[in-house]
Design a protein around this motif. Structure first.
Motif, PDB file in Angstrom:
ATOM      1  N   ARG A  28     -23.554  26.530  61.416  1.00 40.17           N
ATOM      2  CA  ARG A  28     -23.023  27.003  60.133  1.00 40.17           C
ATOM      3  C   ARG A  28     -21.586  26.510  59.982  1.00 40.17           C
ATOM      4  N   MET A  29     -21.206  26.293  58.724  1.00 39.61           N
ATOM      5  CA  MET A  29     -19.817  25.945  58.411  1.00 39.61           C
ATOM      6  C   MET A  29     -19.346  26.807  57.252  1.00 39.61           C
ATOM      7  N   ARG A  30     -18.080  27.181  57.307  1.00 43.15           N
ATOM      8  CA  ARG A  30     -17.441  27.869  56.192  1.00 43.15           C
ATOM      9  C   ARG A  30     -15.938  27.742  56.373  1.00 43.15           C
TER      10      ARG A  30
ATOM     11  N   VAL B  78      -8.881  29.244  48.270  1.00 41.27           N
ATOM     12  CA  VAL B  78     -10.202  29.255  47.642  1.00 41.27           C
ATOM     13  C   VAL B  78     -11.254  29.107  48.741  1.00 41.27           C
ATOM     14  N   PRO B  79     -12.244  30.014  48.793  1.00 40.05           N
ATOM     15  CA  PRO B  79     -13.244  29.946  49.862  1.00 40.05           C
ATOM     16  C   PRO B  79     -14.214  28.782  49.700  1.00 40.05           C
ATOM     17  N   ILE B  80     -14.632  28.257  50.830  1.00 36.35           N
ATOM     18  CA  ILE B  80     -15.735  27.295  50.903  1.00 36.35           C
ATOM     19  C   ILE B  80     -16.929  28.116  51.380  1.00 36.35           C
ATOM     20  N   PRO B  81     -17.972  28.229  50.564  1.00 33.50           N
ATOM     21  CA  PRO B  81     -19.088  29.093  50.957  1.00 33.50           C
ATOM     22  C   PRO B  81     -19.768  28.587  52.231  1.00 33.50           C
ATOM     23  N   GLU B  82     -20.269  29.531  53.011  1.00 42.73           N
ATOM     24  CA  GLU B  82     -20.966  29.168  54.243  1.00 42.73           C
ATOM     25  C   GLU B  82     -22.217  28.360  53.923  1.00 42.73           C
ATOM     26  N   PHE B  83     -22.458  27.319  54.728  1.00 45.81           N
ATOM     27  CA  PHE B  83     -23.688  26.550  54.580  1.00 45.81           C
ATOM     28  C   PHE B  83     -24.281  26.275  55.945  1.00 45.81           C
ATOM     29  N   LEU B  84     -25.593  26.054  55.938  1.00 49.20           N
ATOM     30  CA  LEU B  84     -26.388  25.913  57.149  1.00 49.20           C
ATOM     31  C   LEU B  84     -26.487  24.456  57.579  1.00 49.20           C
ATOM     32  N   LEU B  85     -26.377  24.228  58.880  1.00 49.55           N
ATOM     33  CA  LEU B  85     -26.592  22.911  59.495  1.00 49.55           C
ATOM     34  C   LEU B  85     -27.857  23.031  60.330  1.00 49.55           C
ATOM     35  N   ASP B  86     -28.982  22.605  59.752  1.00 54.53           N
ATOM     36  CA  ASP B  86     -30.262  22.817  60.412  1.00 54.53           C
ATOM     37  C   ASP B  86     -31.118  21.555  60.316  1.00 54.53           C
TER      38      ASP B  86
END
Length: 135
Positions: free
Chosen positions: A102-104, A119-127
């Motif tokens: 995951r990255m955020r 400003v937030p960078i939304p969490e995203f999945l590395l799968d």
């Protein structure tokens, strides 16, 4: 190795700048123990002011729970200026030892009057698509 904070507090001074992410696994450039992902980020300025991206701050967590914290100036060697109604798009990559990861994070911005905001960078999945984890 860092510990990811449970949540990023809201920045009441944050402008209406939105961040979206699209991620893709690159199997042709991955090997066991090193999975490569590319991602495309779009930063859209819906605020009335022009904002400049000054810094970035990432938390990258791999499937084993290892956390890497990355921070630095701007994005991809630039500190883009995004006018009201404008956007900035860039692509980059990341590797993780174990999936799913995951990255955020967040960007620090500054307007023409020197006012800063986060400003937030939304969490995203590395799968890896189609990969199953058996317990």
């Amino acid at each position: 190795m860092s510990r990811v904070p449970p949540g990023l507090p809201d920045d009441p001074a944050a402008p209406d700048v939105r961040v979206s992410v699209q991620v893709q696994h690159l199997p042709q450039h991955s090997i066991p123990g090193r999975q490569l992902f590319t991602y495309v980020i779009v930063i859209e300025n819906h605020a009335d002011d022009t904002w400049q991206v000054m810094t970035r701050h990432w938390f990258i967590t791999d499937g084993a729970g290892r956390v890497t914290e990355v921070e630095g100036e701007g994005v991809v060697g630039e500190q883009p200026i995004i006018p009201a109604g404008g956007s900035f798009t860039y692509d980059s990559f990341v590797t993780v030892e174990a999936t799913p990861g995951r990255m955020r994070g967040w960007y620090t911005l500054r307007n023409a009057w020197g006012q800063g905001a986060r400003v937030p960078i939304p969490e995203f999945l590395l799968d890896v698509p189609g990969q199953r984890v058996l317990n």
